[in-house]
Motif scaffolding. Structure first.
Motif, PDB file in Angstrom:
ATOM      1  N   VAL A 145     -26.709  -5.033  23.242  1.00  0.00           N
ATOM      2  CA  VAL A 145     -25.288  -4.749  23.256  1.00  0.00           C
ATOM      3  C   VAL A 145     -24.748  -5.112  21.863  1.00  0.00           C
ATOM      4  CG1 VAL A 145     -24.829  -7.021  24.282  1.00  0.00           C
ATOM      5  CG2 VAL A 145     -23.083  -5.298  24.369  1.00  0.00           C
ATOM      6  N   VAL A 146     -23.873  -4.262  21.341  1.00  0.00           N
ATOM      7  CA  VAL A 146     -23.221  -4.598  20.064  1.00  0.00           C
ATOM      8  C   VAL A 146     -21.895  -5.268  20.418  1.00  0.00           C
ATOM      9  CG1 VAL A 146     -22.357  -3.738  17.865  1.00  0.00           C
ATOM     10  CG2 VAL A 146     -24.348  -2.638  18.948  1.00  0.00           C
ATOM     11  N   PHE A 147     -21.863  -6.557  20.192  1.00  0.00           N
ATOM     12  CA  PHE A 147     -20.753  -7.389  20.652  1.00  0.00           C
ATOM     13  C   PHE A 147     -19.671  -7.430  19.578  1.00  0.00           C
ATOM     14  CE2 PHE A 147     -18.991 -11.799  20.934  1.00  0.00           C
ATOM     15  CZ  PHE A 147     -18.433 -11.710  22.196  1.00  0.00           C
ATOM     16  N   ASP A 148     -18.412  -7.227  19.992  1.00  0.00           N
ATOM     17  CA  ASP A 148     -17.360  -7.356  18.978  1.00  0.00           C
ATOM     18  C   ASP A 148     -16.279  -8.342  19.419  1.00  0.00           C
ATOM     19  OD1 ASP A 148     -16.006  -5.976  20.853  1.00  0.00           O
ATOM     20  OD2 ASP A 148     -15.313  -4.348  19.548  1.00  0.00           O
ATOM     21  N   GLY A 149     -16.662  -9.252  20.291  1.00  0.00           N
ATOM     22  CA  GLY A 149     -15.709 -10.263  20.749  1.00  0.00           C
ATOM     23  C   GLY A 149     -15.701 -11.488  19.844  1.00  0.00           C
ATOM     24  N   ARG A 150     -15.065 -12.535  20.351  1.00  0.00           N
ATOM     25  CA  ARG A 150     -14.954 -13.760  19.556  1.00  0.00           C
ATOM     26  C   ARG A 150     -16.200 -14.631  19.753  1.00  0.00           C
ATOM     27  NH1 ARG A 150      -8.976 -14.154  21.942  1.00  0.00           N
ATOM     28  NH2 ARG A 150     -10.061 -12.812  23.409  1.00  0.00           N
ATOM     29  N   ARG A 151     -16.823 -14.985  18.635  1.00  0.00           N
ATOM     30  CA  ARG A 151     -18.036 -15.793  18.685  1.00  0.00           C
ATOM     31  C   ARG A 151     -17.915 -16.877  17.620  1.00  0.00           C
ATOM     32  NH1 ARG A 151     -22.491 -15.356  14.494  1.00  0.00           N
ATOM     33  NH2 ARG A 151     -24.138 -16.611  15.405  1.00  0.00           N
ATOM     34  N   TYR A 152     -18.383 -18.054  17.928  1.00  0.00           N
ATOM     35  CA  TYR A 152     -18.238 -19.169  16.993  1.00  0.00           C
ATOM     36  C   TYR A 152     -19.619 -19.763  16.734  1.00  0.00           C
ATOM     37  CZ  TYR A 152     -13.748 -18.520  19.258  1.00  0.00           C
ATOM     38  OH  TYR A 152     -12.629 -17.949  19.794  1.00  0.00           O
ATOM     39  N   ASP A 153     -19.940 -19.910  15.459  1.00  0.00           N
ATOM     40  CA  ASP A 153     -21.205 -20.526  15.093  1.00  0.00           C
ATOM     41  C   ASP A 153     -20.897 -22.001  14.841  1.00  0.00           C
ATOM     42  OD1 ASP A 153     -23.553 -21.284  13.984  1.00  0.00           O
ATOM     43  OD2 ASP A 153     -23.527 -19.846  12.329  1.00  0.00           O
ATOM     44  N   THR A 154     -21.638 -22.897  15.455  1.00  0.00           N
ATOM     45  CA  THR A 154     -21.349 -24.317  15.209  1.00  0.00           C
ATOM     46  C   THR A 154     -22.539 -25.022  14.553  1.00  0.00           C
ATOM     47  OG1 THR A 154     -22.127 -25.017  17.392  1.00  0.00           O
ATOM     48  CG2 THR A 154     -19.812 -24.412  17.219  1.00  0.00           C
TER      49      THR A 154
END
Ligand code: UTP
Length: 295
Positions: free
Chosen positions: A252-261
């Protein structure tokens, strides 16, 4: 009832990008606003009904086990003060899922960490979530990944577009169109391609829905980039295996909010973004931040 019942969260890495904070405290336990990063992952799995969670841990990771366990002394202390609200906060992590642990022994790479889950997972599809990759609860992606697997079989990845000059930092996928603009067939995978050699600007992010065939492949996967047993290398091999035999990879090509920690700058950005949206703290944090930045 979900066709996927188990999630594996590898948390045995050394977290070297986050030293010195990660020397004795696992980076997955660093707070993002008001709870450890790994709790967001377990909440995300539970939100789609996956409550069998296996964490692949290592030395120095006891804090993770404690966080998901009951704390009778803390409860007794808060109960004596009549502080029911804080008792509920402390208990949030205890009742989300049935959490199991397996030790990796040595941090030989993400592929090796996933292989450590073989005994618990057995012969069924399972989700892998990376503890330093947070997906915003308002933009859920797991259900769509499960639907793609139900349609195509095999394994399903989650990809995100990044600027071309950032691709060398990540695993990158070559793809061709599948059912809809946000679902693709993966035709190639390369871990951290040298600049100029990236097959696309789609990077692999920390959500995988894997066919158990991956264990058989990981058992023969040699150490790759950085001397680590790379999950990307095993996934690359799955692409060419017959779908009847557990092969095939979609995404899936995701275009939502993602956070790298997982590194310091992204971690700070994740904290600011999520704090601004936080029900309890957002308003006053926004006001303070505005006035601080205008000084
Ligand atoms: P990372 O590469 O982000 O984690 O792996 P790391 O190796 O701990 O981090 P740096 O690069 O040294 O800063 C992604 C996830 O896989 C786990 C990590 O804990 C992290 O959540 N992992 C990685 C393992 O469980 N075992 C490993 O051998 C490697």
């Amino acid at each position: 009832m979900n066709s996927v019942r188990k999630v594996v969260i590898p948390v045995a890495g050394l977290g070297t990008r986050f030293l010195p904070a990660s020397k004795a405290v696992p980076k997955e336990m660093l707070p993002v606003v008001d709870k450890p990063a790994v709790q967001y992952n377990v909440e995300e799995a539970a939100s789609v009904g996956i409550t069998d969670v296996l964490m692949v841990t290592g030395r120095n990771k006891e804090a993770i086990e404690n966080h998901f366990d009951a704390m009778p002394e803390l409860n007794a202390n808060l109960a004596a003060k009549g502080d029911e609200a804080r008792i509920a906060l402390a208990a949030e992590s205890e009742n989300l899922a049935q959490i199991h642990f397996v030790r990796q022994g040595e941090a030989l790479g993400l592929g090796h960490a996933v292989l450590c889950a073989k005994g618990h997972v057995g012969n069924e599809p399972f989700v892998v979530m990376l503890g330093d990759d947070l997906i915003d609860a308002r933009d859920p992606v797991l259900e769509q990944m499960i639907a793609i697997r139900e349609q195509h079989g095999g394994s399903v990845l989650c990809l995100m577009e990044v600027p071309q000059d950032q691709v060398y930092l990540y695993g990158c996928a070559a793809v061709e169109p599948a059912d809809s603009p946000d679902v693709v067939r993966v035709t190639g995978l390369v871990e951290k391609p040298p600049p100029g050699e990236e097959p696309s600007n789609l990077i692999v992010i920390g959500r995988y829905l894997l066919d158990p065939k991956v264990f058989e492949v990981l058992e023969r996967t040699e150490p790759g980039r950085g001397g680590e047993i790379q999950l990307t290398d095993a996934l690359h091999e799955l692409i060419d295996i017959d779908p009847q035999d557990g092969g095939g990879v979609h995404a899936v090509v995701f275009d939502g909010r993602r956070y790298d920690t997982g590194d310091k700058l992204s971690y700070l950005q994740a904290n600011v973004m999520l704090a601004l949206d936080n029900d309890e703290l957002g308003g006053s944090f926004r006001e303070w931040l505005k006035s601080y930045l205008s000084e």
